[in-house]
Design a protein around this motif. Structure first.
Motif, mmCIF file in Angstrom:
data_model
loop_
_atom_site.group_PDB
_atom_site.id
_atom_site.type_symbol
_atom_site.label_atom_id
_atom_site.label_comp_id
_atom_site.label_asym_id
_atom_site.label_seq_id
_atom_site.Cartn_x
_atom_site.Cartn_y
_atom_site.Cartn_z
ATOM 1 N N ASP A 91 -2.718 -12.255 4.975
ATOM 2 C CA ASP A 91 -1.945 -13.471 4.743
ATOM 3 C C ASP A 91 -1.700 -13.823 3.278
ATOM 4 O O ASP A 91 -0.721 -14.491 2.972
ATOM 5 N N ALA A 92 -2.563 -13.397 2.361
ATOM 6 C CA ALA A 92 -2.431 -13.794 0.956
ATOM 7 C C ALA A 92 -1.119 -13.321 0.349
ATOM 8 O O ALA A 92 -0.530 -13.999 -0.483
ATOM 9 N N ASP A 93 -0.648 -12.148 0.756
ATOM 10 C CA ASP A 93 0.598 -11.579 0.237
ATOM 11 C C ASP A 93 1.297 -10.895 1.406
ATOM 12 O O ASP A 93 0.759 -9.950 1.982
ATOM 13 N N VAL A 94 2.488 -11.359 1.760
ATOM 14 C CA VAL A 94 3.182 -10.818 2.930
ATOM 15 C C VAL A 94 3.559 -9.345 2.758
ATOM 16 O O VAL A 94 3.829 -8.653 3.737
ATOM 17 N N ASN A 95 3.544 -8.830 1.526
ATOM 18 C CA ASN A 95 3.904 -7.437 1.261
ATOM 19 C C ASN A 95 2.700 -6.560 0.972
ATOM 20 O O ASN A 95 2.861 -5.437 0.493
ATOM 21 N N SER A 127 -6.228 -4.442 -3.594
ATOM 22 C CA SER A 127 -4.920 -4.328 -2.979
ATOM 23 C C SER A 127 -4.706 -2.923 -2.413
ATOM 24 O O SER A 127 -4.785 -1.943 -3.153
ATOM 25 N N LEU A 128 -4.431 -2.832 -1.123
ATOM 26 C CA LEU A 128 -4.133 -1.520 -0.535
ATOM 27 C C LEU A 128 -2.767 -1.021 -0.994
ATOM 28 O O LEU A 128 -2.555 0.164 -1.152
ATOM 29 N N ARG A 129 -1.843 -1.932 -1.228
ATOM 30 C CA ARG A 129 -0.516 -1.530 -1.689
ATOM 31 C C ARG A 129 -0.580 -0.927 -3.083
ATOM 32 O O ARG A 129 -0.013 0.111 -3.351
ATOM 33 N N VAL A 130 -1.281 -1.583 -3.986
ATOM 34 C CA VAL A 130 -1.399 -1.091 -5.356
ATOM 35 C C VAL A 130 -2.163 0.216 -5.371
ATOM 36 O O VAL A 130 -1.815 1.157 -6.083
ATOM 37 N N SER A 131 -3.194 0.348 -4.538
ATOM 38 C CA SER A 131 -4.007 1.560 -4.505
ATOM 39 C C SER A 131 -3.219 2.770 -4.039
ATOM 40 O O SER A 131 -3.527 3.892 -4.405
ATOM 41 N N SER A 132 -2.206 2.556 -3.212
ATOM 42 C CA SER A 132 -1.460 3.682 -2.644
ATOM 43 C C SER A 132 -0.262 4.089 -3.501
ATOM 44 O O SER A 132 0.400 5.058 -3.204
ATOM 45 N N GLN A 133 0.041 3.334 -4.529
ATOM 46 C CA GLN A 133 1.217 3.655 -5.347
ATOM 47 C C GLN A 133 0.872 4.556 -6.489
ATOM 48 O O GLN A 133 -0.195 4.702 -6.922
#
Length: 133
Positions: A91-95, A127-133
């Motif tokens: 919920d903290a960040d929708v993306n 952040s899973l998003r930042v970790s995967s980039q």
């Protein structure tokens, strides 16, 4: 298919991720072997045993939202903390999917909002998003 329960239940100490590949041919998905059929089948059986999908057909239903190519990530059976919050924060960040707990620094999160060019540096620990980039 990363699971602490799987490791504990099977007595394994090393993580071996079962992987199976399919290729889309028209409207159908066909098995794509990258090693032997026995290895592929072992991975499939492991996934069926330890995932929410009891058959290969149920697993293949998950591909219906994938068009010509893509990746689908299924997250299930999450732990809750003492306050009843899931170990992952959706919920903290929708993306982004973020970790809760020790690595989360609210000050860095606020700074990342103010300085978007530094977001990777400020949020990589949770952040899973930042970790995967």
């Amino acid at each position: 298919m990363l699971s602490y329960t799987f490791l504990r239940s099977t007595g394994k100490e090393d993580i071996v991720v079962p992987m199976i590949d399919y290729e889309k041919n028209g409207l159908n998905w066909t098995r794509k072997l990258r090693s032997t059929f026995a290895d592929w089948n072992t991975s499939l059986q492991t996934i069926i045993t330890w995932s929410p999908y009891g058959t290969e057909a149920e697993l293949l239903e998950q591909f219906s939202s994938i068009k010509e190519q893509g990746t689908r990530v299924i997250i299930y059976n999450l732990w809750e903390d003492d306050q009843g919050d899931l170990e992952l924060d959706f919920d903290a960040d929708v993306n982004d999917i973020q970790l809760r707990g020790g690595n989360r620094d609210e000050k860095n999160i606020e700074m990342a909002k103010r300085f978007p060019n530094s977001k990777h540096f400020l949020t990589y620990r949770h952040s899973l998003r930042v970790s995967s980039q």
